[in-house]
Design a protein around this motif. Structure first.
Motif, PDB file in Angstrom:
ATOM      1  N   THR A 157       0.852  -1.196   0.000  1.00 53.38           N
ATOM      2  CA  THR A 157       0.000   0.000   0.000  1.00 53.38           C
ATOM      3  C   THR A 157       0.885   1.243   0.000  1.00 53.38           C
ATOM      4  OG1 THR A 157      -0.093   0.008   2.412  1.00 53.38           O
ATOM      5  CG2 THR A 157      -1.880  -1.128   1.228  1.00 53.38           C
ATOM      6  N   ALA A 158       0.293   2.341  -0.419  1.00 51.12           N
ATOM      7  CA  ALA A 158       1.008   3.621  -0.455  1.00 51.12           C
ATOM      8  C   ALA A 158      -0.028   4.745  -0.326  1.00 51.12           C
ATOM      9  CB  ALA A 158       1.810   3.729  -1.744  1.00 51.12           C
ATOM     10  N   THR A 159       0.457   5.946  -0.081  1.00 46.15           N
ATOM     11  CA  THR A 159      -0.446   7.109   0.019  1.00 46.15           C
ATOM     12  C   THR A 159      -0.140   8.047  -1.118  1.00 46.15           C
ATOM     13  OG1 THR A 159       1.124   8.251   1.483  1.00 46.15           O
ATOM     14  CG2 THR A 159      -0.631   6.958   2.523  1.00 46.15           C
ATOM     15  N   ARG A 160      -1.179   8.760  -1.435  1.00 43.01           N
ATOM     16  CA  ARG A 160      -0.999   9.721  -2.497  1.00 43.01           C
ATOM     17  C   ARG A 160      -1.997  10.873  -2.312  1.00 43.01           C
ATOM     18  NH1 ARG A 160      -3.369   5.794  -7.275  1.00 43.01           N
ATOM     19  NH2 ARG A 160      -5.493   5.562  -6.376  1.00 43.01           N
ATOM     20  N   GLU A 189      -4.780   9.889   0.300  1.00 43.30           N
ATOM     21  CA  GLU A 189      -5.468   8.582   0.374  1.00 43.30           C
ATOM     22  C   GLU A 189      -4.451   7.448   0.355  1.00 43.30           C
ATOM     23  OE1 GLU A 189      -7.912   7.915  -3.019  1.00 43.30           O
ATOM     24  OE2 GLU A 189      -6.286   8.139  -4.494  1.00 43.30           O
ATOM     25  N   THR A 190      -4.856   6.360   0.887  1.00 41.57           N
ATOM     26  CA  THR A 190      -4.027   5.158   0.899  1.00 41.57           C
ATOM     27  C   THR A 190      -4.556   4.215  -0.190  1.00 41.57           C
ATOM     28  OG1 THR A 190      -3.566   5.377   3.268  1.00 41.57           O
ATOM     29  CG2 THR A 190      -3.251   3.203   2.265  1.00 41.57           C
ATOM     30  N   GLU A 192      -3.600   0.582  -2.792  1.00 40.17           N
ATOM     31  CA  GLU A 192      -2.772  -0.606  -3.047  1.00 40.17           C
ATOM     32  C   GLU A 192      -1.930  -0.347  -4.301  1.00 40.17           C
ATOM     33  OE1 GLU A 192      -5.317  -3.979  -3.420  1.00 40.17           O
ATOM     34  OE2 GLU A 192      -5.576  -4.182  -1.251  1.00 40.17           O
TER      35      GLU A 192
END
Length: 240
Positions: A157-160, A189-190, A192
């Motif tokens: 997962t990552a945030t953007r 937001e997080t 995948e």
């Protein structure tokens, strides 16, 4: 031949002269009957020295004939009598031939063995490459890139930062009105993480191989020269 004829005539004349007087005496004895008489006297008177007139006449005729034959022979006109051919001897009986006795025996002979020229004949079978190739499955599998790509979730997962904005309340409750000017910022937001990868496929491994063929080999049989060898044979012959 003339001398032989004369000798023959002389011999016949001599025999007649010896025989006829004896016949005349016997005739005189038989003609005289026991009663005697004139008949006996007549017969005795007719004989001269015991020889009858008929006997004398016969002797004289034979002598005359002999003289005539002798005279004709001395003149060269004698007829040569044809000699009687001797009888043919009876042929001896033909003996029955004895058949020969035939026996068998073993004879030593020499046998000619003819030569044979070299020739070719079929031998065993073998295999060889034809020069052509083909492919076949090996029974194994492998993977390979297809050249296409695809995406998939990486599990991370990552945030953007999104394009949405929000105003910070700075500690106010959710029902409280925001007074004054608040800080506006983009929402984060997080998500995948999605990755792009090359598509891989599994396939059956095949191989290329040379084609083989089965053929009949050729064998050269060498030549054999002519020769001879000893042998035996059953033959027949006449036994001694």
């Amino acid at each position: 031949m003339k001398q032989l004829t004369k000798n023959f005539i002389a011999a016949v004349s001599g025999i007649i002269l010896m025989v006829f007087p004896q016949l005349a005496v016997a005739e005189a004895d038989e003609s005289t009957p026991s009663s005697g008489g004139a008949a006996g006297q007549s017969a005795a008177g007719a004989a001269i020295g015991g020889v009858s007139a008929g006997t004398i006449a016969a002797v004289v005729a034979i002598a005359a004939a002999a003289a005539a034959i002798s005279d004709s022979g001395s003149g060269g006109g004698a007829i040569t009598p044809t000699p009687t051919p001797p009888p043919s001897p009876s042929p001896d009986p033909t003996p029955t031939p004895t058949p020969p006795t035939i026996e068998e025996y073993v004879a030593d002979i020499v046998i000619d063995v003819p030569g044979v020229a070299a020739y070719q004949t079929n031998g065993p079978t073998a295999t060889r490459l034809t020069g052509a190739t083909s492919t076949r499955l090996t029974g194994e599998t492998a993977t390979r890139l297809t050249g296409a790509t695809a995406t998939r979730l990486s599990g991370n997962t990552a945030t953007r930062t999104t394009s949405a904005t929000t105003t910070a309340s700075y500690g106010r409750g959710s029902n409280e009105a925001i007074g004054g000017t608040g800080t506006v910022f983009n929402e984060v937001e997080t998500f995948e993480v999605v990755e792009t990868y090359d598509v891989v496929e599994e396939y059956e491994v095949d191989e290329e191989y040379g084609l083989e063929e089965t053929y009949t080999t050729s064998v050269t049989v060498p030549a054999v020269a002519a020769s001879t060898k000893a042998g035996t044979a059953i033959r027949t012959r006449e036994a001694n």
